[in-house]
Design a protein around this motif. Structure first.
Motif, PDB file in Angstrom:
ATOM      1  N   LEU A 233       0.826  -1.205   0.000  1.00  0.00           N
ATOM      2  CA  LEU A 233       0.000   0.000   0.000  1.00  0.00           C
ATOM      3  C   LEU A 233       0.864   1.260   0.000  1.00  0.00           C
ATOM      4  CD1 LEU A 233      -2.835  -0.937   2.544  1.00  0.00           C
ATOM      5  CD2 LEU A 233      -3.069  -0.625   0.080  1.00  0.00           C
ATOM      6  N   VAL A 234       1.934   1.259   0.799  1.00  0.00           N
ATOM      7  CA  VAL A 234       2.808   2.434   0.847  1.00  0.00           C
ATOM      8  C   VAL A 234       3.503   2.623  -0.497  1.00  0.00           C
ATOM      9  CG1 VAL A 234       4.762   3.523   2.006  1.00  0.00           C
ATOM     10  CG2 VAL A 234       3.122   2.197   3.341  1.00  0.00           C
ATOM     11  N   LEU A 235       3.996   1.530  -1.084  1.00  0.00           N
ATOM     12  CA  LEU A 235       4.639   1.621  -2.397  1.00  0.00           C
ATOM     13  C   LEU A 235       3.684   2.144  -3.465  1.00  0.00           C
ATOM     14  CD1 LEU A 235       6.893  -1.553  -2.698  1.00  0.00           C
ATOM     15  CD2 LEU A 235       7.616   0.824  -3.044  1.00  0.00           C
ATOM     16  N   ALA A 236       2.405   1.788  -3.325  1.00  0.00           N
ATOM     17  CA  ALA A 236       1.404   2.222  -4.302  1.00  0.00           C
ATOM     18  C   ALA A 236       0.962   3.661  -4.073  1.00  0.00           C
ATOM     19  CB  ALA A 236       0.192   1.299  -4.244  1.00  0.00           C
ATOM     20  N   GLY A 237       1.560   4.328  -3.080  1.00  0.00           N
ATOM     21  CA  GLY A 237       1.202   5.710  -2.802  1.00  0.00           C
ATOM     22  C   GLY A 237      -0.109   5.868  -2.078  1.00  0.00           C
ATOM     23  N   ARG A 238      -0.534   4.804  -1.358  1.00  0.00           N
ATOM     24  CA  ARG A 238      -1.827   4.846  -0.684  1.00  0.00           C
ATOM     25  C   ARG A 238      -1.730   5.280   0.770  1.00  0.00           C
ATOM     26  NH1 ARG A 238      -5.573   2.209  -3.812  1.00  0.00           N
ATOM     27  NH2 ARG A 238      -7.036   3.502  -2.623  1.00  0.00           N
ATOM     28  N   GLY A 239      -0.522   5.655   1.217  1.00  0.00           N
ATOM     29  CA  GLY A 239      -0.410   6.133   2.578  1.00  0.00           C
ATOM     30  C   GLY A 239       0.987   5.969   3.137  1.00  0.00           C
ATOM     31  N   VAL A 240       1.152   6.368   4.398  1.00  0.00           N
ATOM     32  CA  VAL A 240       2.403   6.182   5.141  1.00  0.00           C
ATOM     33  C   VAL A 240       2.076   5.276   6.328  1.00  0.00           C
ATOM     34  CG1 VAL A 240       3.297   8.422   4.428  1.00  0.00           C
ATOM     35  CG2 VAL A 240       2.038   8.223   6.593  1.00  0.00           C
ATOM     36  N   HIS A 241       3.112   4.674   6.905  1.00  0.00           N
ATOM     37  CA  HIS A 241       2.895   3.663   7.948  1.00  0.00           C
ATOM     38  C   HIS A 241       3.820   3.931   9.125  1.00  0.00           C
ATOM     39  CE1 HIS A 241       2.147  -0.159   9.844  1.00  0.00           C
ATOM     40  NE2 HIS A 241       3.406  -0.537   9.710  1.00  0.00           N
ATOM     41  N   LEU A 242       3.267   3.901  10.342  1.00  0.00           N
ATOM     42  CA  LEU A 242       4.033   4.130  11.562  1.00  0.00           C
ATOM     43  C   LEU A 242       4.464   2.799  12.147  1.00  0.00           C
ATOM     44  CD1 LEU A 242       1.594   6.790  13.044  1.00  0.00           C
ATOM     45  CD2 LEU A 242       3.816   7.252  11.983  1.00  0.00           C
ATOM     46  N   ASN A 243       5.786   2.644  12.366  1.00  0.00           N
ATOM     47  CA  ASN A 243       6.283   1.384  12.917  1.00  0.00           C
ATOM     48  C   ASN A 243       7.700   1.579  13.451  1.00  0.00           C
ATOM     49  OD1 ASN A 243       6.351  -1.348  13.612  1.00  0.00           O
ATOM     50  ND2 ASN A 243       5.501  -2.014  11.648  1.00  0.00           N
ATOM     51  N   GLU A 244       8.173   0.563  14.175  1.00  0.00           N
ATOM     52  CA  GLU A 244       9.537   0.598  14.690  1.00  0.00           C
ATOM     53  C   GLU A 244      10.543   0.420  13.552  1.00  0.00           C
ATOM     54  OE1 GLU A 244      10.714  -3.439  16.569  1.00  0.00           O
ATOM     55  OE2 GLU A 244       8.542  -3.300  16.779  1.00  0.00           O
ATOM     56  N   PRO A 245      11.840   0.665  13.782  1.00  0.00           N
ATOM     57  CA  PRO A 245      12.833   0.464  12.726  1.00  0.00           C
ATOM     58  C   PRO A 245      12.763  -0.965  12.194  1.00  0.00           C
ATOM     59  CG  PRO A 245      13.810   1.582  14.594  1.00  0.00           C
ATOM     60  CD  PRO A 245      12.446   1.161  15.032  1.00  0.00           C
ATOM     61  N   PRO A 246      12.814  -1.153  10.889  1.00  0.00           N
ATOM     62  CA  PRO A 246      12.678  -2.502  10.325  1.00  0.00           C
ATOM     63  C   PRO A 246      13.854  -3.393  10.701  1.00  0.00           C
ATOM     64  CG  PRO A 246      13.285  -0.924   8.618  1.00  0.00           C
ATOM     65  CD  PRO A 246      12.986  -0.128   9.854  1.00  0.00           C
ATOM     66  N   ALA A 247      13.552  -4.665  11.017  1.00  0.00           N
ATOM     67  CA  ALA A 247      14.595  -5.619  11.376  1.00  0.00           C
ATOM     68  C   ALA A 247      15.290  -6.166  10.139  1.00  0.00           C
ATOM     69  CB  ALA A 247      13.998  -6.766  12.188  1.00  0.00           C
ATOM     70  N   THR A 248      14.616  -6.116   8.998  1.00  0.00           N
ATOM     71  CA  THR A 248      15.184  -6.573   7.726  1.00  0.00           C
ATOM     72  C   THR A 248      15.020  -5.448   6.710  1.00  0.00           C
ATOM     73  OG1 THR A 248      13.066  -7.581   7.113  1.00  0.00           O
ATOM     74  CG2 THR A 248      14.679  -8.999   8.214  1.00  0.00           C
ATOM     75  N   PRO A 249      15.810  -5.453   5.622  1.00  0.00           N
ATOM     76  CA  PRO A 249      15.718  -4.362   4.641  1.00  0.00           C
ATOM     77  C   PRO A 249      14.306  -4.216   4.082  1.00  0.00           C
ATOM     78  CG  PRO A 249      17.684  -5.677   4.246  1.00  0.00           C
ATOM     79  CD  PRO A 249      16.892  -6.409   5.290  1.00  0.00           C
ATOM     80  N   LEU A 250      13.879  -2.978   3.923  1.00  0.00           N
ATOM     81  CA  LEU A 250      12.578  -2.707   3.318  1.00  0.00           C
ATOM     82  C   LEU A 250      12.629  -2.967   1.817  1.00  0.00           C
ATOM     83  CD1 LEU A 250      11.717   0.665   5.111  1.00  0.00           C
ATOM     84  CD2 LEU A 250      10.547  -1.521   5.442  1.00  0.00           C
ATOM     85  N   PRO A 251      11.486  -3.208   1.184  1.00  0.00           N
ATOM     86  CA  PRO A 251      11.464  -3.350  -0.279  1.00  0.00           C
ATOM     87  C   PRO A 251      12.009  -2.098  -0.954  1.00  0.00           C
ATOM     88  CG  PRO A 251       9.363  -4.041   0.685  1.00  0.00           C
ATOM     89  CD  PRO A 251      10.146  -3.409   1.789  1.00  0.00           C
ATOM     90  N   ASP A 252      12.582  -2.275  -2.139  1.00  0.00           N
ATOM     91  CA  ASP A 252      13.084  -1.135  -2.910  1.00  0.00           C
ATOM     92  C   ASP A 252      11.976  -0.106  -3.093  1.00  0.00           C
ATOM     93  OD1 ASP A 252      15.510  -2.348  -3.139  1.00  0.00           O
ATOM     94  OD2 ASP A 252      15.156  -3.141  -5.156  1.00  0.00           O
ATOM     95  N   GLY A 253      12.341   1.150  -2.892  1.00  0.00           N
ATOM     96  CA  GLY A 253      11.378   2.230  -3.054  1.00  0.00           C
ATOM     97  C   GLY A 253      10.777   2.711  -1.753  1.00  0.00           C
ATOM     98  N   LEU A 254      11.090   2.026  -0.639  1.00  0.00           N
ATOM     99  CA  LEU A 254      10.583   2.436   0.657  1.00  0.00           C
ATOM    100  C   LEU A 254      11.744   2.834   1.560  1.00  0.00           C
ATOM    101  CD1 LEU A 254       7.826  -0.206   1.543  1.00  0.00           C
ATOM    102  CD2 LEU A 254       7.540   2.052   0.499  1.00  0.00           C
ATOM    103  N   VAL A 255      11.491   3.778   2.477  1.00  0.00           N
ATOM    104  CA  VAL A 255      12.482   4.174   3.473  1.00  0.00           C
ATOM    105  C   VAL A 255      11.782   4.297   4.824  1.00  0.00           C
ATOM    106  CG1 VAL A 255      13.975   5.390   1.848  1.00  0.00           C
ATOM    107  CG2 VAL A 255      12.137   6.635   2.996  1.00  0.00           C
ATOM    108  N   TRP A 256      12.572   4.163   5.879  1.00  0.00           N
ATOM    109  CA  TRP A 256      12.076   4.404   7.241  1.00  0.00           C
ATOM    110  C   TRP A 256      12.780   5.627   7.790  1.00  0.00           C
ATOM    111  CZ3 TRP A 256      14.319   4.862  12.067  1.00  0.00           C
ATOM    112  CH2 TRP A 256      13.458   4.801  13.176  1.00  0.00           C
ATOM    113  N   ARG A 257      12.020   6.522   8.408  1.00  0.00           N
ATOM    114  CA  ARG A 257      12.599   7.715   9.005  1.00  0.00           C
ATOM    115  C   ARG A 257      12.160   7.802  10.472  1.00  0.00           C
ATOM    116  NH1 ARG A 257      15.450   7.445   5.361  1.00  0.00           N
ATOM    117  NH2 ARG A 257      15.751   8.858   3.612  1.00  0.00           N
ATOM    118  N   PRO A 258      13.074   8.190  11.384  1.00  0.00           N
ATOM    119  CA  PRO A 258      12.679   8.382  12.792  1.00  0.00           C
ATOM    120  C   PRO A 258      11.804   9.616  12.943  1.00  0.00           C
ATOM    121  CG  PRO A 258      14.935   9.103  12.444  1.00  0.00           C
ATOM    122  CD  PRO A 258      14.503   8.481  11.137  1.00  0.00           C
TER     123      PRO A 258
END
Length: 309
Positions: A233-258
């Motif tokens: 959903l985030v990749l499709a531009g349907r929103g942003v998501h609140l979560n802890e730092p990812p334990a594994t690499p995110l899919p290409d095109g996504l980033v996590w910011r504090p």
């Protein structure tokens, strides 16, 4: 007709007082009243007379009680028989963990538990916070790992571990470009992808309240519980998501910011029914703290930490 509703009915029939019955069942009074109304609606009869100064069984309620008592006695007898055939002093510890428990947590948790009580098997169940709370009160779980705030009336809790949240968003999102911490107000108007409210109602409402207070009023809210669907959903531009730092690499095109200010965080602890506490439950609580610490959570004490200002 659910077994737990029959047990609620039987306890209320014995106490004839909603407050005392709720205390025996380790639950709040309003949910008990609602479950009794649900049972009456399902059966199409009134089971209790609430118009008198004291709650009384109706004729239909007295008849149902005659049928319910042997059913509950049989269930309790079956459970006790199963306990007697389990291996070891405590046998099997049945526990719940959140569906999104990070990969680093479970190996540390299970190894730490086995080290502390090697003769007890741990039976892990993937359950939401509210599913765990129901099963704990029904005796179907011995302990649970829940997110706060939650309805833990009548339950005891181990140390609380805190993990600050950030935001997952598309790499080309304007708020992601400088790579530094974000303010929630920087995301004002964005669609929000969040877990369904039924998974943890109090936590859900708490998070949306903090977002509002910090300047984020979502343009819309979309619900998802599977991480792959969330990321899609985030990749499709349907929103942003609140979560802890990812334990594994995110899919290409996504980033996590504090996020600045640590306004949002997972606050997690082990909970159990006081009368069922034993050495195995203590060992589980210690192992969970160990596992959460390994995944970057920090212990903040026995109670739920207040929101930082």
């Amino acid at each position: 007709m659910e077994l737990r509703h029959l047990r609620y009915f039987a306890v209320l029939a014995e106490e004839l007082h909603f407050g005392r019955a709720a205390a025996r069942l380790h639950m709040a009074q309003p949910p008990l009243s609602q479950r009794i109304r649900d049972l009456e609606n399902e059966l199409g009869v009134r089971l209790f007379d609430r118009t008198r100064p004291r709650v009384q069984l109706t004729e239909a309620g007295a008849l149902l009680l005659e049928h319910v008592r042997p059913v509950l006695a049989g269930v309790d007898g079956a459970r006790e028989a199963m306990r007697r055939v389990r291996p070891g002093e405590a046998g099997v510890l049945r526990v719940g963990v959140p569906p999104d428990t990070g990969p680093p947590v479970l190996p540390t948790l299970t190894a730490g538990f086995a080290r502390r009580v090697p003769d007890v098997l741990i039976d892990l169940h993937e359950l939401t916070t509210d599913e765990q709370l129901v099963r704990l009160r029904e005796g179907e779980l011995d302990a649970g790992v829940v997110r706060h705030p939650a309805d833990t009336v009548g339950l005891e809790s181990g140390p609380v571990a805190r993990r600050e949240l950030g935001v997952v968003l598309r790499a080309d999102h304007p708020a992601a470009r400088d790579g530094g911490p974000l303010r929630l107000r920087d995301l004002d108007g964005a669609a929000l992808v969040i877990f369904p409210r039924a998974m943890a109602p109090r936590l859900y409402d708490h998070m949306l309240l903090i977002c509002r207070d910090e300047g984020l009023l979502p343009g819309s809210i979309r619900h998802a519980r599977n991480p792959h669907f969330v990321h899609g959903l985030v990749l499709a531009g349907r929103g942003v998501h609140l979560n802890e730092p990812p334990a594994t690499p995110l899919p290409d095109g996504l980033v996590w910011r504090p996020l600045e200010g640590a306004a949002l965080a997972w606050q997690t602890s082990v909970v159990w029914v006081p009368t069922r506490h034993n050495e195995a439950v203590s060992a589980f609580a210690e192992a969970v703290s160990e596992g959460l610490a390994a995944a970057g959570h920090r212990l903040v004490g026995a109670g739920v930490e207040a929101r930082p200002r």
